[in-house]
Structures are given as structure tokens and as C-alpha cells.
Write a protein that holds these residues in place. Structure first.
Motif, PDB file in Angstrom:
ATOM      1  N   GLY A 116      -2.030   6.448  12.765  1.00  0.00           N
ATOM      2  CA  GLY A 116      -2.239   6.883  11.394  1.00  0.00           C
ATOM      3  C   GLY A 116      -1.119   6.391  10.499  1.00  0.00           C
ATOM      4  O   GLY A 116      -0.162   5.765  10.947  1.00  0.00           O
ATOM      5  N   ILE A 117      -1.261   6.695   9.223  1.00  0.00           N
ATOM      6  CA  ILE A 117      -0.273   6.278   8.227  1.00  0.00           C
ATOM      7  C   ILE A 117       0.867   7.288   8.189  1.00  0.00           C
ATOM      8  O   ILE A 117       0.640   8.490   8.070  1.00  0.00           O
ATOM      9  CB  ILE A 117      -0.921   6.164   6.835  1.00  0.00           C
ATOM     10  N   GLU A 118       2.090   6.774   8.302  1.00  0.00           N
ATOM     11  CA  GLU A 118       3.284   7.601   8.112  1.00  0.00           C
ATOM     12  C   GLU A 118       3.543   7.645   6.603  1.00  0.00           C
ATOM     13  O   GLU A 118       3.703   6.598   5.970  1.00  0.00           O
ATOM     14  CB  GLU A 118       4.468   6.953   8.830  1.00  0.00           C
ATOM     15  N   ARG A 119       3.554   8.856   6.031  1.00  0.00           N
ATOM     16  CA  ARG A 119       3.757   9.000   4.586  1.00  0.00           C
ATOM     17  C   ARG A 119       5.059   8.303   4.185  1.00  0.00           C
ATOM     18  O   ARG A 119       6.137   8.673   4.642  1.00  0.00           O
ATOM     19  CB  ARG A 119       3.797  10.482   4.209  1.00  0.00           C
ATOM     20  N   SER A 120       4.925   7.274   3.353  1.00  0.00           N
ATOM     21  CA  SER A 120       6.070   6.438   2.971  1.00  0.00           C
ATOM     22  C   SER A 120       5.888   5.952   1.542  1.00  0.00           C
ATOM     23  O   SER A 120       4.755   5.802   1.069  1.00  0.00           O
ATOM     24  CB  SER A 120       6.166   5.207   3.881  1.00  0.00           C
ATOM     25  N   THR A 121       6.991   5.691   0.870  1.00  0.00           N
ATOM     26  CA  THR A 121       6.954   5.161  -0.497  1.00  0.00           C
ATOM     27  C   THR A 121       7.898   3.973  -0.589  1.00  0.00           C
ATOM     28  O   THR A 121       8.999   3.993  -0.035  1.00  0.00           O
ATOM     29  CB  THR A 121       7.363   6.249  -1.511  1.00  0.00           C
ATOM     30  N   PHE A 122       7.442   2.946  -1.315  1.00  0.00           N
ATOM     31  CA  PHE A 122       8.231   1.740  -1.530  1.00  0.00           C
ATOM     32  C   PHE A 122       8.378   1.518  -3.023  1.00  0.00           C
ATOM     33  O   PHE A 122       7.394   1.567  -3.764  1.00  0.00           O
ATOM     34  CB  PHE A 122       7.538   0.515  -0.916  1.00  0.00           C
TER      35      PHE A 122
END
Length: 153
Positions: A116-122
Motif C-alpha cells: 500500500g501507499i505510505e502516507r508521504s508528502t513531497f
């Protein structure tokens, strides 16, 4: 694994704004990409509403904001309508962009492993380089922290 100052991986994805969004076409503006696991789950809803409520503040600071998940455009549109979201959502149905950004991870939930997607921000600067990365994001206070980082660019 991407790091600060690396060139941000290019992509073109369908958007809830209609048509497609290409990272290359956004050069000249700062860009915030927040990757989240799934539409209409509690944390993802809070995060998406938070970015929508602050969208004008991000625009005033010179940044465009996009949410990305593997959900289909139909799910994104339903999620957007249900919660009155103004932040454009992008569909990465085949998880290519999630893999390019290193957020597609094996997770362990109640002893069961799944991907799944690991909650992350770029945060990507106007030249297309990664200026800041937040991984394993906790939603409370996150939008404000990202906004402060945009203002500091």
C-alpha cells in the motif's frame, strides 16, 4: 530512494480538474504532492480536507497542491463531491508514480502483510527538484507544516 535536491520524477496523470496533469508543465511553481492510501478513509479524508481548506494559502505562497492515490478517477470524483474538496486529486491506478517516489511499500496490519501507499508528502521547488520530504506522515498539523516549508522556499 529519493532524497532532498534530487530531480522529482516526472509523471502525467489524470486529474479531477479534467484532463491530465504533467509535472513538467508545472515548472516555475512550487508543487506539493501528498500521497495517501485510499479515498474516504478517516486519515485520508482529514488530510484531503486540510489541504483543500489551505489551498488558497498555498496558492498565495506560489505552490500548487495535488493529492495522489491509486484510486480510480470515479472514486476520486465521488470522494471530491462527498467532502467538497477543492484540491485536485490524481489517479495513479497502476502505482507507477507511487513506486517512482518510493511510497509503495509493504505494510503490516494486524499481522498481515500487504502492499500500500505510505502516507508521504513531497515539496518540489520551481526548478523541479525535491526541496523537502515527509514520510510516514501523521495528519494533525501536517498541512500547516508543509505550508510553512513552502513559505520558506
Amino acid at each position: 530512494m529519493l532524497d532532498v535536491s534530487d530531480p522529482a520524477p516526472s509523471f502525467t496523470l489524470p486529474s479531477t480538474e479534467g484532463g491530465e496533469v504533467s509535472l513538467d508543465s508545472l515548472r516555475g511553481s512550487a508543487v506539493v504532492l501528498f500521497f495517501y492510501p485510499r479515498d474516504d478513509t478517516p486519515g485520508c479524508t482529514k488530510e484531503s480536507i486540510g489541504f483543500s481548506e489551505a489551498l488558497q494559502a498555498f496558492a498565495d505562497a506560489g505552490a500548487k497542491v495535488y493529492g495522489i492515490s491509486r484510486d480510480t478517477m470515479a472514486k476520486h470524483e465521488k470522494f471530491t463531491a462527498k467532502h467538497g474538496l477543492t484540491t485536485p486529486l490524481l489517479s495513479d491506478a497502476d502505482s507507477t508514480v507511487c513506486e517512482d517516489y518510493g511510497v509503495w511499500k509493504e505494510k503490516n496490519l494486524y499481522g498481515k502483510k500487504h502492499w500500500g501507499i505510505e502516507r508521504s508528502t513531497f515539496l518540489i521547488d520551481a526548478e523541479g527538484h525535491i526541496a523537502r520530504i515527509w514520510r510516514k506522515v501523521k495528519v494533525p498539523g501536517h498541512v500547516e507544516e508543509v505550508l510553512e516549508a513552502v513559505k520558506a522556499l
